[in-house]
Design a protein around this motif. Sequence first.
Motif, PDB file in Angstrom:
ATOM      1  N   TYR A 119       0.831  -1.194   0.000  1.00 49.52           N
ATOM      2  CA  TYR A 119       0.000   0.000   0.000  1.00 49.52           C
ATOM      3  C   TYR A 119       0.869   1.249   0.000  1.00 49.52           C
ATOM      4  O   TYR A 119       0.576   2.237  -0.682  1.00 49.52           O
ATOM      5  N   LEU A 150       1.156   4.930  -2.479  1.00 49.58           N
ATOM      6  CA  LEU A 150       1.008   6.242  -1.845  1.00 49.58           C
ATOM      7  C   LEU A 150       2.272   7.074  -2.042  1.00 49.58           C
ATOM      8  O   LEU A 150       2.207   8.272  -2.332  1.00 49.58           O
ATOM      9  N   HIS A 158      -2.113  16.032  -1.031  1.00 51.42           N
ATOM     10  CA  HIS A 158      -1.773  14.607  -1.107  1.00 51.42           C
ATOM     11  C   HIS A 158      -1.399  14.058   0.265  1.00 51.42           C
ATOM     12  O   HIS A 158      -1.885  12.987   0.675  1.00 51.42           O
ATOM     13  N   SER A 210      -4.426  13.935   2.507  1.00 47.09           N
ATOM     14  CA  SER A 210      -5.347  12.867   2.121  1.00 47.09           C
ATOM     15  C   SER A 210      -4.845  11.512   2.592  1.00 47.09           C
ATOM     16  O   SER A 210      -5.644  10.636   2.956  1.00 47.09           O
ATOM     17  N   CYS A 211      -3.516  11.318   2.566  1.00 45.69           N
ATOM     18  CA  CYS A 211      -2.965  10.049   3.045  1.00 45.69           C
ATOM     19  C   CYS A 211      -3.293   9.825   4.517  1.00 45.69           C
ATOM     20  O   CYS A 211      -3.491   8.671   4.947  1.00 45.69           O
ATOM     21  N   LEU A 266      -7.682   9.952   4.792  1.00 44.51           N
ATOM     22  CA  LEU A 266      -8.351   8.807   4.153  1.00 44.51           C
ATOM     23  C   LEU A 266      -7.563   7.516   4.334  1.00 44.51           C
ATOM     24  O   LEU A 266      -7.654   6.601   3.506  1.00 44.51           O
ATOM     25  N   SER A 267      -6.795   7.444   5.396  1.00 37.91           N
ATOM     26  CA  SER A 267      -5.942   6.270   5.605  1.00 37.91           C
ATOM     27  C   SER A 267      -6.747   4.974   5.737  1.00 37.91           C
ATOM     28  O   SER A 267      -6.252   3.899   5.394  1.00 37.91           O
ATOM     29  N   ASP A 327      -9.606   4.424   4.126  1.00 30.56           N
ATOM     30  CA  ASP A 327     -10.389   4.196   2.913  1.00 30.56           C
ATOM     31  C   ASP A 327      -9.623   3.262   1.979  1.00 30.56           C
ATOM     32  O   ASP A 327      -8.484   3.546   1.608  1.00 30.56           O
ATOM     33  N   ARG A 339      -9.921   2.823  -1.076  1.00 31.94           N
ATOM     34  CA  ARG A 339      -9.758   3.395  -2.412  1.00 31.94           C
ATOM     35  C   ARG A 339      -8.896   4.655  -2.399  1.00 31.94           C
ATOM     36  O   ARG A 339      -8.999   5.495  -3.300  1.00 31.94           O
ATOM     37  N   LEU A 340      -8.030   4.783  -1.422  1.00 30.12           N
ATOM     38  CA  LEU A 340      -7.195   5.975  -1.301  1.00 30.12           C
ATOM     39  C   LEU A 340      -6.286   6.150  -2.512  1.00 30.12           C
ATOM     40  O   LEU A 340      -6.095   7.278  -2.992  1.00 30.12           O
ATOM     41  N   PHE A 395      -8.156   7.745  -5.255  1.00 30.67           N
ATOM     42  CA  PHE A 395      -8.386   9.167  -4.984  1.00 30.67           C
ATOM     43  C   PHE A 395      -7.132   9.984  -5.283  1.00 30.67           C
ATOM     44  O   PHE A 395      -7.207  11.062  -5.898  1.00 30.67           O
ATOM     45  N   LEU A 396      -5.969   9.497  -4.858  1.00 32.20           N
ATOM     46  CA  LEU A 396      -4.719  10.204  -5.129  1.00 32.20           C
ATOM     47  C   LEU A 396      -4.427  10.241  -6.629  1.00 32.20           C
ATOM     48  O   LEU A 396      -3.830  11.210  -7.121  1.00 32.20           O
TER      49      LEU A 396
END
Length: 275
Positions: free
Chosen positions: A92, A96, A167, A170-171, A174-175, A177, A179-180, A183-184
């Motif tokens: 993951y 990211l 970015h 959001s990491c 939305l950690s 989620d 579907r992160l 999204f990124l």
Amino acid sequence: GFGPIWVDSDMGIVTPACSSLRDPALLFRSMKLNFDESFFIVLLISPLFTFIFNMFFKRAADFYIVRFLAQFLSNFGFSGSINQLIYLHLHYFIYLFLSCFSVFLSFYASMHFFFINVKEGSLIIFFNSFFDPFFELSFLSDIFSFNLDPLSSVMCCVITFVSLVVHLYSCWYLSSDPRLVRFLSFLNLFTFFMILIVISDSFIQFFLAWEGVGLSSYLLINFWNTRNEANKSSFKAIALNRFGDVSLLLAFSVIIIIFGTSSIHNFLDFLDFLD
């Protein structure tokens, strides 16, 4: 030729050292990029490359990442549930990191051109001949043309810095989620089109980038498409953007018809001449 054209308000136009090469045997030599061309490609292509990779090649890359991590972790004696847990986190983290690092590269390239303008003063860099080694169609240089003047350099710094902060936030936000990464990827696409807007030296390219920003905004707003609020907001945004699209298209069409050029800097030079 293939490469940037340096324009200084005091010194005039300095043409690139590499001239246009039409001979296929010399094509590879013409594609050797200089320092500023490399930074320009990093600035523009990094977010787009990450979007394409995450959206279309992620599944294929997963297979090789799984094999590499499984072999790598087994060398350290990890196996079973511990191996799987470490794999899931590393796997993951790779995507990211790629999404955030690509925006960081664009920010770094933006700072490079910003400091060039600070050092050189009123300097404009035109990248308007990337297609010369490939096509004999001269209109492509008018449609796909890029301008990095002081204002564009500053705006690229602002766009890439804000995008990098978003970015990173959001990491964290939305950690949980699953579907992160998707999204990124949409954020990367949005960043690419925003950069393309501020460095465009063609009304046609500007309009295409504008449409790309509208599409990216729709994808981001409607990311959680199972929520009614998100669906309503995305529809409202796409509907209101159509008025701006039509107005922008009419304005650009009138300018191109009256002045006979799609180049933004030629249009501005003509206005300065009228003054």
